[in-house]
Motif scaffolding. Structure first.
Motif, short mmCIF file in Angstrom:
data_model
loop_
_atom_site.label_atom_id
_atom_site.label_comp_id
_atom_site.label_asym_id
_atom_site.label_seq_id
_atom_site.Cartn_x
_atom_site.Cartn_y
_atom_site.Cartn_z
N GLN A 256 0.83 -1.22 0.00
CA GLN A 256 0.00 0.00 0.00
C GLN A 256 0.86 1.26 0.00
O GLN A 256 0.46 2.26 -0.58
CB GLN A 256 -0.94 -0.01 1.21
CG GLN A 256 -2.07 -1.01 1.01
CD GLN A 256 -3.07 -1.00 2.13
OE1 GLN A 256 -3.01 -0.19 3.05
NE2 GLN A 256 -3.99 -1.93 2.08
N ARG A 257 2.02 1.18 0.63
CA ARG A 257 2.92 2.34 0.57
C ARG A 257 3.34 2.59 -0.87
O ARG A 257 3.38 3.73 -1.33
CB ARG A 257 4.15 2.09 1.44
CG ARG A 257 3.89 2.37 2.90
CD ARG A 257 5.13 2.14 3.70
NE ARG A 257 4.88 2.39 5.11
CZ ARG A 257 5.58 1.86 6.09
NH1 ARG A 257 6.56 1.03 5.82
NH2 ARG A 257 5.30 2.15 7.34
N LEU A 258 3.65 1.49 -1.58
CA LEU A 258 4.04 1.62 -3.00
C LEU A 258 2.90 2.22 -3.82
O LEU A 258 3.10 3.12 -4.64
CB LEU A 258 4.41 0.25 -3.57
CG LEU A 258 5.77 -0.30 -3.18
CD1 LEU A 258 5.94 -1.73 -3.69
CD2 LEU A 258 6.90 0.58 -3.77
N MET A 259 1.71 1.69 -3.57
CA MET A 259 0.53 2.20 -4.30
C MET A 259 0.32 3.67 -4.00
O MET A 259 0.02 4.47 -4.88
CB MET A 259 -0.72 1.42 -3.88
CG MET A 259 -0.94 0.15 -4.68
SD MET A 259 -2.04 -1.02 -3.87
CE MET A 259 -3.48 -0.06 -3.62
N PHE A 260 0.50 4.03 -2.74
CA PHE A 260 0.30 5.43 -2.33
C PHE A 260 1.29 6.34 -3.05
O PHE A 260 0.91 7.40 -3.58
CB PHE A 260 0.46 5.56 -0.81
CG PHE A 260 0.37 6.98 -0.34
CD1 PHE A 260 -0.86 7.61 -0.21
CD2 PHE A 260 1.51 7.71 -0.06
CE1 PHE A 260 -0.95 8.92 0.20
CE2 PHE A 260 1.44 9.03 0.35
CZ PHE A 260 0.20 9.63 0.49
N VAL A 261 2.54 5.91 -3.09
CA VAL A 261 3.57 6.72 -3.77
C VAL A 261 3.20 6.89 -5.25
O VAL A 261 3.27 8.00 -5.79
CB VAL A 261 4.97 6.05 -3.61
CG1 VAL A 261 5.99 6.74 -4.51
CG2 VAL A 261 5.40 6.09 -2.16
N ALA A 262 2.76 5.79 -5.87
CA ALA A 262 2.41 5.85 -7.30
C ALA A 262 1.24 6.80 -7.54
O ALA A 262 1.30 7.70 -8.41
CB ALA A 262 2.09 4.46 -7.81
N VAL A 263 0.17 6.63 -6.75
CA VAL A 263 -1.03 7.47 -6.96
C VAL A 263 -0.70 8.93 -6.66
O VAL A 263 -1.05 9.84 -7.43
CB VAL A 263 -2.21 6.98 -6.07
CG1 VAL A 263 -3.38 7.95 -6.15
CG2 VAL A 263 -2.66 5.60 -6.49
#
Lengths: 565, 256
Positions: free
Chosen positions: A16-23
């Motif tokens: 989710q941290r990765l997803m957050f960074v991407a979004v």
């Protein structure tokens, strides 16, 4: 959400941290930076930071006149379309017509959603103009169709369906028992109408007014085709940015000005919703008899509205199928065949479908992940708040302002005039509704899915792929349909960004105007309409043909029925 | 006194009648509970008495007057809905006196105050509807109807949205109102326990017909047919048995 956080705080945290960074990176690069760029440009001035552009724009009488025009026409369109939409929604609710009548009416109104706003201007010209369809039936009109009158007619036809959908939805939640109570307590007809029909949806009426005002104020399609010398804000912005001598500084000032009513409208919308009578579920049916006179009036009014919409839009469905409109009106496929074999039209059709399809794929992913981070994440609460903020911001920014921001931000880079920039702009422009749809679906979903998957040995992405996403398929179908249709009809968001090889159908329609190829305008509009209808039907039927979706659909219907009881 | 004489109702597009030959009489100040499974015609019966619907055949008499063809507005009958249908844009007090705008002579200030006192609504008068609890909303809805001094009070599932103690207090209140104002009250419910503990008479509807009409004791002691026995008595026996098992379990644990 709390359960997921407290019960299984580590599951999916890294993912989710990765997803957050991407979004956040996408939203930052495609929303925040372009907006900052518009802001910065408006204060740039020739010799560095100054108010010169602002002073220059505000010192001209032109600005006052143009803003006055925009406010006048948008206010009147908002009042008229909200009034028409309210009466339509009221009659359908109060008269309790057989289902087929309300469905037919919705179908006619839905037509409007499948066409770009620029078509409305041309449709009005071709219906009310000198050789127009309506003029030939009713005779010459006592007023000119260009300028204020044209904007009013086209704006009203364009905005009414949006207001109607909002109000009809609000009426679904009006408690019909109010009618019985009001009659029992001795109210006269007017007071009964006020207390049981108008007052419960007063908030929705205000929302409809604000929505249609905002829609009309920021729309570029209609004024670009029919405004004539009656200049409005979007046309002024376009002339600054794409005129013979581009003036980006003053253009940025106008873009900032355009942002102001949108911000006010969004803020007011939050307050407007509080005026509604809140009801938890759809209202049950009522046995109260319907006054036959009301039914007759209702039916006559609905038919008149259908006629109004259809008479304006009929030209879209007539021109492609006659030999030479309006001179040779015999049925023929010559026009359609001729224009379909025109490479410029065929290529813009391919481009539009390509851009809309990519918007669907990338937009679904972005909106879904953002909603996931907001509603089902183990990240700190501020991450969800940030996603909500992005949604609110995209809702506030008009398409043209976003386009200007993209122009400033990506001008001169490899992205300019590419398909990628069109797709990105579309996704950001239409982010809010799909995000809210996904958020709603994800927050209703069982809170224990992730934990259960984790206990079964799934990784976070496996849990997403095997459980969470399949359970959101129905919503994703709706989101895909929404994104595709809007990407096909938008012009405001992409008018500054299309290149010679990336022309989409809406910008091609605008180009055809200069060559006075109005038959091409309507064939392109017709193509957009047919494609959108086909896509809508496909996404609506999809759940019925895929077993997993069929089950979801059945569950959703059962839940809705249970709520209604 | 309310009297229904062979009242039937069939909707235009339905094949079978919703109600068939319903007849009963209840006296002033009495409480009648209409009981039955979903779809048996309870709400239709309520709407017929209220005047929302007209019967296909039969007559409705209120205090000897035939009101079958009288419009809802002129019948002088009030209803309290399951969802209360209070106007949320008005305060509790404004809801209570709403009907007095149209019928200023129905109740004087003293009578309204007395009613507010009776229903214990004084501390809540200025509150918005959204600030009231379920029981308070119910009392405001009852007050709103009583202000107009109805000849008959209808209540559609009045206790289903309430829980535990509040339910009991509202039951007591309904009984008190019926006695104090000699107000004939008809309650629609699907809960046998509610009907038995609240009413002077119970009417059980099944398959659009009256399965049994009688006092709670008559119905418990001599159910008219198997349906009544199953619908009323077995539900209660199952409840009783479950409670007994629970007690036995507790005693066994205590012994252990």
């Amino acid at each position: 959400m709390r359960q997921v956080r407290e019960g299984n705080s580590a599951f999916g945290l890294t993912e989710q941290r990765l997803m957050f960074v991407a979004v956040a990176a996408v939203m930052g690069a495609a929303l925040i930076i372009p907006l900052c760029w518009v802001f910065e440009t408006s204060f740039a001035g020739p010799g560095g930071g100054s108010l010169e552009y602002w002073v220059s724009v505000f010192s001209k009488k032109r600005l006052l006149r143009v803003v006055g025009h925009s406010f006048t026409v948008s206010s009147i369109v908002a009042v008229v379309s909200t009034a028409i939409a309210f009466l339509c929604a009221y009659f359908i609710w109060a008269c309790r017509f057989p289902r087929i009548i309300s469905q037919l009416f919705r179908l006619v109104l839905l037509t409007a959603f499948f066409l770009p706003s620029i078509t409305y201007g041309f449709a009005v010209i071709y219906s009310f103009g000198r050789q127009g369809l309506i003029t030939s039936l009713l005779g010459k009109l006592p007023f000119s169709i260009y300028g204020f009158n044209g904007l009013l007619i086209a704006g009203t036809v364009y905005c009414t369906p949006f207001a109607f959908m909002l109000l009809q939805n609000a009426f679904l939640y009006v408690n019909r028992n109010y009618q019985t109570v009001s009659a029992m307590l001795g109210d006269n007809l007017l007071r009964t109408f006020w207390m049981t029909a108008f007052r419960p949806v007063a908030g929705a009426v205000c929302s409809a007014f604000l929505l249609t005002f905002f829609l009309n104020f920021t729309d570029f399609g209609i004024p670009s085709s029919i405004a004539g010398r009656y200049e409005v804000v979007p046309v002024m912005l376009y002339s600054y940015m794409m005129g013979a001598i581009p003036d980006f500084g003053r253009g940025a000032v106008v873009a900032m000005l355009m942002l102001a009513p949108s911000v006010i409208a969004v803020v007011l919308l939050r307050y407007a919703s509080r005026l509604n009578f809140v009801s938890g579920s759809a209202s049950a049916s009522s046995d109260m008899p319907v006054n036959p006179l009301l039914r007759i009036c209702g039916l006559a009014f609905l038919m008149a509205v259908c006629l109004m919409i259809f008479s304006v839009l009929a030209v879209v469905f007539v021109v492609p199928f006659v030999e030479n409109y309006p001179y040779k009106m015999n049925f023929s496929l010559v026009t359609l065949k001729r224009l379909l074999s025109d490479e410029s039209i065929a290529s813009s059709f391919r481009n539009s479908v390509w851009v809309a399809s990519l918007t669907v794929i990338c937009g679904c992913a972005l909106c879904y992940f953002a909603a996931l981070l907001s509603k089902r994440s183990v990240l700190p609460r501020w991450a969800g708040v940030l996603m909500d903020f992005f949604a609110m911001l995209t809702n506030t920014v008009p398409g043209m302002v976003l386009g200007v921001g993209f122009m400033f931000c990506f001008g001169g880079t490899f992205l300019m005039n590419s398909f990628a920039i069109l797709v990105l702009c579309n996704i950001i422009h239409f982010f809010t509704t799909p995000y809210l749809m996904c958020s709603d679906a994800l927050s209703r979903m069982n809170r224990g899915y992730e934990i259960t998957s984790a206990l079964m040995g799934d990784s976070y992405f496996q849990a997403l792929r095997r459980v969470i996403v399949p359970n959101s398929f129905l919503t994703l179908c709706s989101v895909a349909s929404y994104l595709f249709i809007n990407a096909m009809v938008t012009i405001s968001a992409v008018v500054f960004l299309c290149g010679a090889h990336t022309q989409v159908m809406t910008t091609r329609i605008r180009e055809m105007q200069y060559y006075e190829r109005f038959d091409a305008v309507f064939v392109l509009s017709f193509l957009i309409f047919v494609t959108n209808v086909a896509v809508k039907i496909a996404f609506d039927l999809l759940p019925a043909y895929i077993p997993a979706l069929r089950r979801s659909l059945r569950r959703r219907r059962e839940a809705a029925a249970a709520r209604a009881q | 006194m309310l009297e229904l004489l062979r009242v039937s109702k069939q909707f235009r597009h339905s094949k079978a009648p919703v109600l068939r030959d319903v007849s009963f009489t209840i006296g002033d100040g009495e409480i009648l509970s209409v009981l039955g499974p979903s779809g048996c015609g309870k709400t239709t019966l309520l709407n017929l008495i209220l005047g929302v619907l007209e019967p296909s055949s039969g007559s409705i008499l209120l205090n000897g007057d035939d009101i079958t063809a009288v419009s809802m507005r002129k019948r002088g009958i009030s209803v309290v809905f399951q969802d209360f249908a209070l106007f949320p844009n008005l305060s509790a007090y404004q809801n209570i006196v709403y009907g007095l705008h149209n019928h200023p002579d129905a109740s004087g200030k003293t009578e309204v105050d007395e009613l507010i006192e009776l229903l214990d609504l004084k501390p809540h008068l200025q509150k918005r509807i959204s600030e009231l609890s379920g029981g308070q909303k119910q009392r405001v809805a009852i007050a709103r109807t009583l202000v107009l001094k109805p000849r008959l009070l209808l209540m559609d599932e009045p206790l289903s949205a309430l829980d535990g103690m509040i339910k009991e207090s509202i039951k007591a209140l309904i009984r008190k109102i019926a006695q104090k104002y000699r107000l004939t009250t008809i309650i629609v419910t699907h809960d046998p326990e509610e009907a038995l503990s609240l009413s002077d008479h119970i009417m059980i509807l099944h398959d659009s017909k009256v399965a049994q009409f009688g006092t709670p004791r008559e119905i418990l002691e001599s159910p008219a047919d198997e349906f009544v026995e199953r619908f009323i008595c077995r539900q209660l026996y199952i409840k009783r048995d479950n409670i007994m098992k629970l007690f036995e379990g507790v005693s066994a644990r205590e012994v252990a």
